[in-house]
Design an enzyme around this catalytic site. Structure first.
Site, mmCIF file in Angstrom:
data_model
loop_
_atom_site.group_PDB
_atom_site.id
_atom_site.type_symbol
_atom_site.label_atom_id
_atom_site.label_comp_id
_atom_site.label_asym_id
_atom_site.label_seq_id
_atom_site.Cartn_x
_atom_site.Cartn_y
_atom_site.Cartn_z
ATOM 1 N N HIS A 138 -14.105 36.319 -13.817
ATOM 2 C CA HIS A 138 -13.730 37.045 -15.092
ATOM 3 C C HIS A 138 -12.548 37.720 -15.089
ATOM 4 O O HIS A 138 -11.930 38.294 -16.042
ATOM 5 C CB HIS A 138 -14.956 37.951 -15.515
ATOM 6 C CG HIS A 138 -15.058 39.132 -14.515
ATOM 7 N ND1 HIS A 138 -16.019 39.300 -13.576
ATOM 8 C CD2 HIS A 138 -14.361 40.334 -14.780
ATOM 9 C CE1 HIS A 138 -15.717 40.581 -13.088
ATOM 10 N NE2 HIS A 138 -14.883 41.192 -13.589
ATOM 11 N N ASP A 172 -18.936 33.565 -10.461
ATOM 12 C CA ASP A 172 -18.041 34.457 -10.699
ATOM 13 C C ASP A 172 -16.853 34.682 -9.721
ATOM 14 O O ASP A 172 -16.488 36.015 -9.254
ATOM 15 C CB ASP A 172 -18.614 36.056 -11.059
ATOM 16 C CG ASP A 172 -17.813 37.003 -11.668
ATOM 17 O OD1 ASP A 172 -16.680 36.509 -12.385
ATOM 18 O OD2 ASP A 172 -17.911 38.124 -11.896
ATOM 19 N N SER A 202 -12.588 45.042 -9.993
ATOM 20 C CA SER A 202 -13.270 43.498 -9.879
ATOM 21 C C SER A 202 -12.634 42.754 -9.153
ATOM 22 O O SER A 202 -11.338 42.725 -9.106
ATOM 23 C CB SER A 202 -13.547 43.056 -11.129
ATOM 24 O OG SER A 202 -14.444 43.569 -11.841
#
Length: 543
Positions: A270, A304, A387
Site C-alpha cells: 500500500h 501487502d 509502514s
C-alpha cells in the site's frame, strides 16, 4: 669718617609687621656708613638654642655687648640681592635696642624689602646695652670693605629657600614641583589602572561568582551496551530508507528495508501502490541523506508486500533477518520508520501477541486489495509513515514488517492520519522473506490455498465452507486440495494445527501463514460430529 659722638636718636619703628627697621638720618648729619661688603651678609643663625647673635662691627664704632642668650631673637631673613642708589650694598638692620642704632642708611638709598614668601623675623627684645657688635666670632674685627664670613652662613633652618638673582625658583623647588607632578600623574595612572582592573574583576565576579551554575554529567563514551535501544538503532538505521511515492491521483510516504547490496528494498504494497501507474514515481532517501530513484520489482496486495529496486547505488548495507518463529510474547522490540515524514524515528516496546489475525485494505469494491496477515502485535508506537519499516529484536534483526495499526477511530490501517494507541501489527519476517524472494525472482508471489469457497456471512464460531462458488460453481474445487482431503460443502472448520479458528478471515490468515505444499491438520464439524482432516496446501498465483 666716624659718626659724631652726640647721642643717636631713637630708632624709628617699622610701619608694618615684618618690614625691616631703618634708622632715620639726623638732621644735617649724614648717617654713618656701614662696613662695605661685596654682598649683603646673611644673618648668622644660632648654632644651638640660646646662642648669641653677633653682628659684624662698623669701622670706628665700638662693638656693643651681645644680647643675653635667653633673649636671642630669631635670625633675620636675607635681603634679596640688589644695588642701593649710592652704589653701596644696603646694610642689615640691627635688632631694636635702647641705645644707638646698629646701622643707618645713607640718604637716597632705598631698603630692599624681603619677598612676600620670606618669613618675617621677630625683633630682638629690648636690652639695656649698647648696639650689638658686628664683630665676627673670635674678636677679630673685619677690615673695611672685606666680606663678612661666618660658619653659619651656608645653612639657616628657619629661612625659606634662597632665591636666584633672576628671581626664578632654585633647582630644589623645581624638583619638588616636578616630583609633585610625577606623583600626581602616577596617582592618576594608578587610579586608571585600578579602575580598569576593578572593572575586569567586577565583570568576572558578576558573571561567575554570583551566576547560577547547574550540575551536569560529564562526557561519556559514545558506545552503548548490546541490546539497548540505542545500540539497536545504531546498527539498524543505515539499512532503513524513506520512500516518497507520487502518482496521478495519490501520493504518500513510507519506509523500507534494504535486503541486499543489489539495491532491492522491501516495503508494503500500500506504500508503493500510488506509483503503480505509468505516471507514478518513487524516490528513496537513505539514512546518509542521499537519494535515488526506484522502480517496482513486484508487489502483492494479499500479503501487502512489495519490492522496489534502486540502481547504481554503492555501499548499501543489507538488514539482518531474524526468525519470527522464535519470537515470544513479552520480547523487547524496536520500530524504525518515518511517521508523518519524520525519517529515522525510533520507538520501542514489546511483543504484545503472536499470530494475531488481521485484515487490512478493502478499499476496492471487489475486495481484491484486502490483505490477510497472521501478525505480530506490538505496543511500540507505529504511525502513518512507519509502514514498510522494520520491527527489530534485541540483536537488531528484522522479525516483522510494520504494516497496520488499530487507532481510536477504528481505522485498521495507516492510510489515514490517525495516531498510535499502542496497537500495532507487523507481518512476520518468515512470511515476508518468502514473498520477497518470489517477487525478486519471478515478479509474482504465490498464495497457498485449500481449494474451497468460504461463506463470509457466517456468524457462528468457525469458518464454514459455502454451498456455491462465486460464479455459481461448486464450493469445493474439483481436484483441488480440499476435495482431495475430503472436505464437503457446509463443513465448519474450527481448528488449524491446534489453534482455534473463529471466522473465515482467520482461516485465510492461518492458511496464508504457510507455504504452498505445507500440510495442515484441520478439525471439522460435520453433522454435529468432529472430524480430523489432513490437507496439503495448493498454490495459486497472486495478483
Amino acid at each position: 669718617m666716624a659718626a659724631p659722638s652726640h647721642p643717636a636718636p631713637p630708632p624709628v619703628p617699622s610701619s608694618a609687621a615684618g618690614a625691616p627697621v631703618v634708622s632715620a638720618p639726623v638732621g644735617g648729619v649724614p648717617a654713618p656708613m656701614a662696613a662695605p661688603s661685596h654682598a649683603a651678609p646673611t644673618p648668622v643663625p644660632s648654632s644651638a638654642a640660646g646662642a648669641p647673635v653677633v653682628s659684624a662691627p662698623v669701622a670706628g664704632v665700638p662693638a656693643p655687648m651681645a644680647a643675653p642668650p635667653h633673649a636671642a631673637p630669631p635670625p633675620e631673613p636675607p635681603s634679596p640681592p640688589g644695588t642701593p642708589g649710592s652704589g653701596a650694598p644696603a646694610p642689615l638692620a640691627a635688632p631694636e635696642l635702647h641705645g644707638p642704632a646698629a646701622s643707618t642708611q645713607p640718604p637716597g638709598t632705598s631698603a630692599h624689602l624681603p619677598s612676600a614668601a620670606a618669613a618675617v623675623p621677630l625683633a630682638a627684645p629690648e636690652a639695656q646695652t649698647a648696639p650689638a657688635s658686628t664683630q665676627p666670632p673670635g674678636g677679630i674685627p673685619s677690615a673695611p670693605g672685606a666680606p663678612v664670613s661666618t660658619p653659619w652662613q651656608n645653612y639657616d633652618p628657619w629661612a625659606p629657600a634662597p632665591l636666584q638673582q633672576t628671581g626664578a625658583v632654585v633647582e630644589g623647588k623645581d624638583k619638588q614641583r616636578r616630583v609633585k607632578r610625577g606623583l600626581v600623574g602616577g596617582a592618576v595612572a594608578l587610579a586608571l589602572a585600578a579602575g580598569g582592573v576593578g572593572g575586569v574583576v567586577g565583570a568576572y565576579v558578576e558573571r561567575n561568582v554570583g551566576a547560577v551554575e547547574l550540575p551536569q554529567a560529564g562526557k561519556e563514551p559514545a558506545g552503548r551496551a548490546p541490546g539497548s535501544v540505542a545500540a539497536i538503532a545504531a546498527r539498524a538505521l543505515p539499512s532503513v530508507v524513506t520512500l516518497h511515492v507520487t502518482g496521478s491521483d495519490d501520493s504518500g510516504t513510507g519506509t523500507g528495508v534494504v535486503l541486499d547490496d543489489q539495491g532491492h528494498i522491501l516495503t508494503n504494497n500500500h506504500v508503493v501502490e500510488p506509483a503503480a501507474g505509468s505516471k507514478g514515481g518513487i524516490s528513496v532517501t537513505f539514512n546518509s541523506g542521499d537519494t535515488a530513484k526506484a522502480s517496482v520489482v513486484g508487489r502483492d496486495s494479499g500479503y501487502d508486500l512489495a519490492v522496489v529496486k534502486v540502481s547504481d547505488v554503492r555501499g548499501l548495507k543489507p538488514m539482518a533477518l531474524g526468525n519470527s518463529d522464535n519470537v515470544q510474547v513479552g520480547d523487547p522490540v524496536v520500530a524504525i520508520g518515518a511517521p508523518f515524514d519524520l525519517a529515522g524515528t525510533v520507538t520501542s516496546g514489546i511483543i504484545s501477541a503472536k499470530e494475531r489475525p488481521i485484515t487490512a485494505g478493502g478499499d476496492s469494491s471487489d475486495g481484491s486489495d484486502v490483505s490477510y496477515v497472521d501478525a505480530l502485535q506490538t505496543d511500540a508506537p507505529i504511525n502513518p509513515g512507519n509502514s514498510g519499516g522494520p520491527l527489530l529484536d534485541s540483536r537488531a534483526r528484522v522479525i516483522g514488517i510494520n504494516s497496520a495499526i488499530r487507532s481510536a477511530d477504528s481505522t485498521s490501517d495507516d492510510s489515514g492520519q490517525a495516531g498510535s494507541i499502542g496497537l500495532g501489527f507487523a507481518i512476520p519476517v518468515n512470511q515476508a522473506k518468502r514473498v520477497a524472494e518470489e517477487l525478486i525472482n519471478t515478479g509474482r508471489a504465490t498464495h497457498p490455498v485449500i481449494g474451497v469457497t468460504l461463506d463470509m456471512d457466517y456468524t457462528g464460531d468457525g469458518a464454514r465452507v459455502g454451498t456455491k462458488a462465486s460464479g455459481g460453481g461448486p464450493a469445493v474445487s474439483a481436484h483441488g486440495p480440499g476435495e482431495k482431503a475430503g472436505l464437503k460443502a457446509g463443513d465448519v472448520i474450527t481448528d488449524v494445527d491446534g489453534q482455534r479458528v473463529h471466522s473465515g478471515e482467520e482461516l485465510i490468515v492461518k492458511t496464508r501463514a504457510h507455504r504452498p505444499g505445507d500440510r495442515l491438520r484441520l478439525t471439522v464439524w460435520r453433522d454435529g460430529r468432529e472430524k480430523k482432516i489432513s490437507l496439503v496446501l495448493g498454490s495459486a498465483d497472486g495478483d
